[in-house]
Motif scaffolding. Structure first.
Motif, PDB file in Angstrom:
ATOM      1  N   MET A 162       0.291  -5.103  35.924  1.00 53.32           N
ATOM      2  CA  MET A 162       0.102  -6.276  36.174  1.00 53.32           C
ATOM      3  C   MET A 162      -1.339  -6.475  36.959  1.00 53.32           C
ATOM      4  O   MET A 162      -1.753  -7.316  35.339  1.00 53.32           O
ATOM      5  N   TYR A 163      -2.098  -6.203  37.576  1.00 54.90           N
ATOM      6  CA  TYR A 163      -3.271  -6.099  37.257  1.00 54.90           C
ATOM      7  C   TYR A 163      -4.185  -5.623  36.162  1.00 54.90           C
ATOM      8  O   TYR A 163      -4.927  -6.059  36.034  1.00 54.90           O
ATOM      9  N   TYR A 164      -4.137  -4.775  35.953  1.00 54.58           N
ATOM     10  CA  TYR A 164      -4.353  -4.129  34.655  1.00 54.58           C
ATOM     11  C   TYR A 164      -3.979  -4.921  32.974  1.00 54.58           C
ATOM     12  O   TYR A 164      -5.425  -4.913  32.471  1.00 54.58           O
ATOM     13  N   GLU A 165      -3.076  -5.436  33.263  1.00 54.98           N
ATOM     14  CA  GLU A 165      -2.510  -6.527  31.795  1.00 54.98           C
ATOM     15  C   GLU A 165      -3.365  -7.756  32.309  1.00 54.98           C
ATOM     16  O   GLU A 165      -3.791  -8.278  31.298  1.00 54.98           O
ATOM     17  N   ASN A 166      -3.381  -8.170  33.513  1.00 55.68           N
ATOM     18  CA  ASN A 166      -3.808  -9.211  33.718  1.00 55.68           C
ATOM     19  C   ASN A 166      -5.368  -9.491  33.644  1.00 55.68           C
ATOM     20  O   ASN A 166      -6.160 -10.529  33.050  1.00 55.68           O
ATOM     21  N   ALA A 167      -6.415  -7.757  34.078  1.00 58.36           N
ATOM     22  CA  ALA A 167      -7.629  -7.861  33.697  1.00 58.36           C
ATOM     23  C   ALA A 167      -7.935  -7.917  32.581  1.00 58.36           C
ATOM     24  O   ALA A 167      -9.610  -8.375  32.190  1.00 58.36           O
ATOM     25  N   LYS A 168      -6.846  -7.092  31.524  1.00 57.79           N
ATOM     26  CA  LYS A 168      -7.475  -7.681  30.144  1.00 57.79           C
ATOM     27  C   LYS A 168      -7.621  -8.333  29.857  1.00 57.79           C
ATOM     28  O   LYS A 168      -8.237  -8.677  28.494  1.00 57.79           O
ATOM     29  N   ILE A 169      -7.127  -9.109  29.726  1.00 60.41           N
ATOM     30  CA  ILE A 169      -6.589 -11.328  29.588  1.00 60.41           C
ATOM     31  C   ILE A 169      -7.759 -11.738  29.889  1.00 60.41           C
ATOM     32  O   ILE A 169      -8.398 -12.213  28.897  1.00 60.41           O
ATOM     33  N   ARG A 170      -8.543 -11.930  31.478  1.00 58.05           N
ATOM     34  CA  ARG A 170      -9.436 -11.929  31.488  1.00 58.05           C
ATOM     35  C   ARG A 170     -10.441 -11.122  31.151  1.00 58.05           C
ATOM     36  O   ARG A 170     -11.764 -11.847  30.394  1.00 58.05           O
ATOM     37  N   LEU A 171     -10.745 -10.614  30.243  1.00 57.14           N
ATOM     38  CA  LEU A 171     -11.751 -10.091  29.260  1.00 57.14           C
ATOM     39  C   LEU A 171     -11.886  -9.689  27.726  1.00 57.14           C
ATOM     40  O   LEU A 171     -12.389  -9.766  27.340  1.00 57.14           O
ATOM     41  N   GLY A 172     -10.457 -10.511  27.701  1.00 56.35           N
ATOM     42  CA  GLY A 172     -10.432 -11.072  25.667  1.00 56.35           C
ATOM     43  C   GLY A 172      -9.849 -10.089  25.786  1.00 56.35           C
ATOM     44  O   GLY A 172     -10.320  -9.458  24.421  1.00 56.35           O
ATOM     45  N   LEU A 173      -9.415  -8.530  25.967  1.00 53.12           N
ATOM     46  CA  LEU A 173      -9.343  -7.199  25.097  1.00 53.12           C
ATOM     47  C   LEU A 173      -7.986  -7.519  24.912  1.00 53.12           C
ATOM     48  O   LEU A 173      -7.039  -7.953  25.575  1.00 53.12           O
TER      49      LEU A 173
ATOM     50  N   VAL B  60      -2.159 -13.488  41.011  1.00 54.30           N
ATOM     51  CA  VAL B  60      -2.884 -13.562  39.993  1.00 54.30           C
ATOM     52  C   VAL B  60      -2.112 -13.357  38.591  1.00 54.30           C
ATOM     53  O   VAL B  60      -2.862 -14.233  37.496  1.00 54.30           O
ATOM     54  N   ARG B  61      -1.189 -14.325  38.293  1.00 53.60           N
ATOM     55  CA  ARG B  61      -0.807 -14.502  37.388  1.00 53.60           C
ATOM     56  C   ARG B  61      -1.006 -15.389  36.920  1.00 53.60           C
ATOM     57  O   ARG B  61      -1.238 -16.202  35.769  1.00 53.60           O
ATOM     58  N   ASN B  62      -1.490 -16.795  37.743  1.00 55.14           N
ATOM     59  CA  ASN B  62      -2.066 -17.466  37.573  1.00 55.14           C
ATOM     60  C   ASN B  62      -3.590 -18.014  37.699  1.00 55.14           C
ATOM     61  O   ASN B  62      -3.918 -19.183  38.124  1.00 55.14           O
TER      62      ASN B  62
END
Length: 492
Positions: A481-492, A252-254
């Motif tokens: 982990m999932y929440y933070e990485n999902a925000k990163i993927r959406l550019g939030l 996930v983190r990568n």
């Protein structure tokens, strides 16, 4: 001043309400000895002492063999503020804008602390040699701060291999005088993956092989045996569940697709790697473990604090590994253990937890080996009897036990389907309104987030995450982990 001890208050940043005036004739000789020792050592070896920000270290990349760091512990100490008296006297003041703390008066939230910690660990990762280790000493009683520091370490690229307690013997002033203070620091051991392993995983992305490459290199780094004086400890990082969590976190983190479900992983790990006492090993490690295992008589059980469904399942697993038992035997102790369940948690009944995660012997086949071993060890009249013997079957009836990995994978599939159904019910409940989820089954949210991440449905993760109390997200490492990485993927 302690009787017979050294006067003063070493290691403190504040002015004590009780002051002791020290004689310069006592202090000066000790300080001169320290200076002499430092000067002598600096001539013998190359040593550099510098001050600066850990977010911008002036050291070339891949050049350091080992890092030990003792970072700020969230809101435990306000370093620059506690230094104010000495700085007023010196007329030199700290620029505390980039100071990594949680402080409402400086408008520094947990997110700001996490950002600075992540930047610092990325610098540590840059300068550390591949395959080498970092040790992080950390202490905080808040789960949210603990999760933030772990997230920062892993987001930087490190893989956590062990978390253990460090007993410093001499407690800090706060630890000694405050009942809520953490008495022991935790030590997080993590490593920087070797370049060839990173490339190998990347070359096999979106295939099950990437999971097994990760597990193999991770097992290489883990200790093989913990124990002394006739007792041994289970190494949590070697258990299939923790290995699965580490594999998922790495992918996930990568930004890689998680290649296996929990059920597929449970089955695959037992087929690919030798298992001992519920732990996973490499073929090259088994001989050493078996040799040391013969010297011990018992295992020290892991201490578990039951606060949610996942820890309740692990508690039941421990009880059944130690003693396969009936629901009636298990229930009284289970009710004691669940008194501290989090307020938001919808915990299933004991019957449901047993049905979804374990197996019960009902006499339709020979007695399973796990139950048979327990009975032979504890009942002399059953020793040497066949697993189909009526006396053995009668004693084994209705006992719950931990399934072998093949049957475990079937249970995992059924459980995952049930959890995803529940997650979809939460989604439907939140559709078209602005209310928040106040009580829910955390395992269902975790399963839903994992599935949404696999489907690259990052929007669902953020939408549902925004409707869960912020504290719950911050205090649950998987949701965080999932929440933070999902925000990163959406550019939030």
């Amino acid at each position: 001043m302690k009787p017979g001890g050294t006067p003063g208050l070493p290691g403190t940043l504040f002015v004590s309400s009780l002051n002791v005036e020290l004689s310069i004739f006592d202090v000066l000789p000790r300080k001169l000895r320290d200076l002499k020792k430092a000067y002598y050592n600096s001539r013998k070896e190359t040593a550099i002492v510098s001050t600066g920000s850990a977010t911008d270290v002036t050291i070339r990349e891949n050049s350091i063999d080992y890092i030990f760091t003792d970072p700020p512990f969230g809101s435990n100490l306000m370093y620059s503020e506690l230094n104010y008296l000495w700085e007023s006297w010196l007329k030199v003041f700290t620029n505390n804008e980039p100071e990594a703390i949680v402080n409402k008066f400086q408008n520094k939230e947990l997110f700001d602390y996490q950002n600075l910690m992540e930047r610092a660990f990325k610098e540590y990762y840059r300068i550390l040699k591949p395959g080498r280790w970092i040790t992080v000493e950390f202490s905080n009683s808040q789960a949210s701060v603990w999760n933030v520091i772990q997230e920062a370490i892993q987001q930087a690229g490190f893989v956590i291999a062990n978390v253990s307690a460090l007993d410093k013997k001499q407690g800090s002033f706060k630890a000694v005088t405050t009942t809520t203070a953490v008495k022991q620091d935790l030590v997080i051991s993590a490593y920087k993956p070797k370049k060839e392993h990173i490339e190998k995983i990347s070359n096999n992305k979106n295939t099950p092989e990437s999971a097994w490459i990760f597990v193999t290199q991770h097992l290489e780094q883990l200790p093989i045996f913990f124990g002394n004086k006739g007792e041994a400890e289970i190494i949590p990082e070697r258990t299939p569940r923790i290995l699965f969590d580490r594999m998922v976190a790495y992918h996930v983190r990568n930004g890689l697709q998680v290649p296996l479900s929990s059920a597929e992983f449970q089955m695959g790990v037992s087929q690919r790697f030798p298992m001992r006492d519920g732990m996973v090993f490499l073929e090259s490690q088994v001989a050493e473990y078996d040799k040391k295992r013969t010297l011990i008589s018992e295992f020290t059980q892991l201490s578990l604090f039951v606060s949610d469904e996942n820890s309740a399942i692990e508690w039941i697993r421990q009880q059944l590994m130690n003693k396969p038992q009936t629901r009636q035997e298990l229930h009284p102790e289970f009710m004691k253990q669940i008194q501290h369940i989090a307020k938001h948690e919808e915990l299933p009944e004991l019957d449901d937890l047993l049905e979804q995660n374990f197996l019960r012997y009902d006499g339709e086949e020979p007695v399973p080996n796990q139950i048979l071993t327990y009975l032979r060890r504890n009942y002399k009249d059953l020793r040497g009897l066949d697993p189909t013997d009526p006396k053995v079957i009668e004693k084994a009836m209705h006992r719950w036990y931990v399934p072998d990995p093949n049957k475990q994978s079937d249970l995992e599939k059924l459980r995952e389907k049930a959890l995803l159904r529940e997650f979809n019910q939460y989604k439907d409940e939140l559709e078209g309104n602005k209310k928040k989820l106040r009580t829910f089954r955390t395992e269902a949210i975790r399963a839903g987030f994992k599935n949404a991440y696999k489907e690259k449905d990052f929007e669902t993760i953020v939408k549902v995450g925004d409707r869960i109390p912020e504290k719950v997200i911050q205090e649950d490492d998987k949701l965080f982990m999932y929440y933070e990485n999902a925000k990163i993927r959406l550019g939030l």
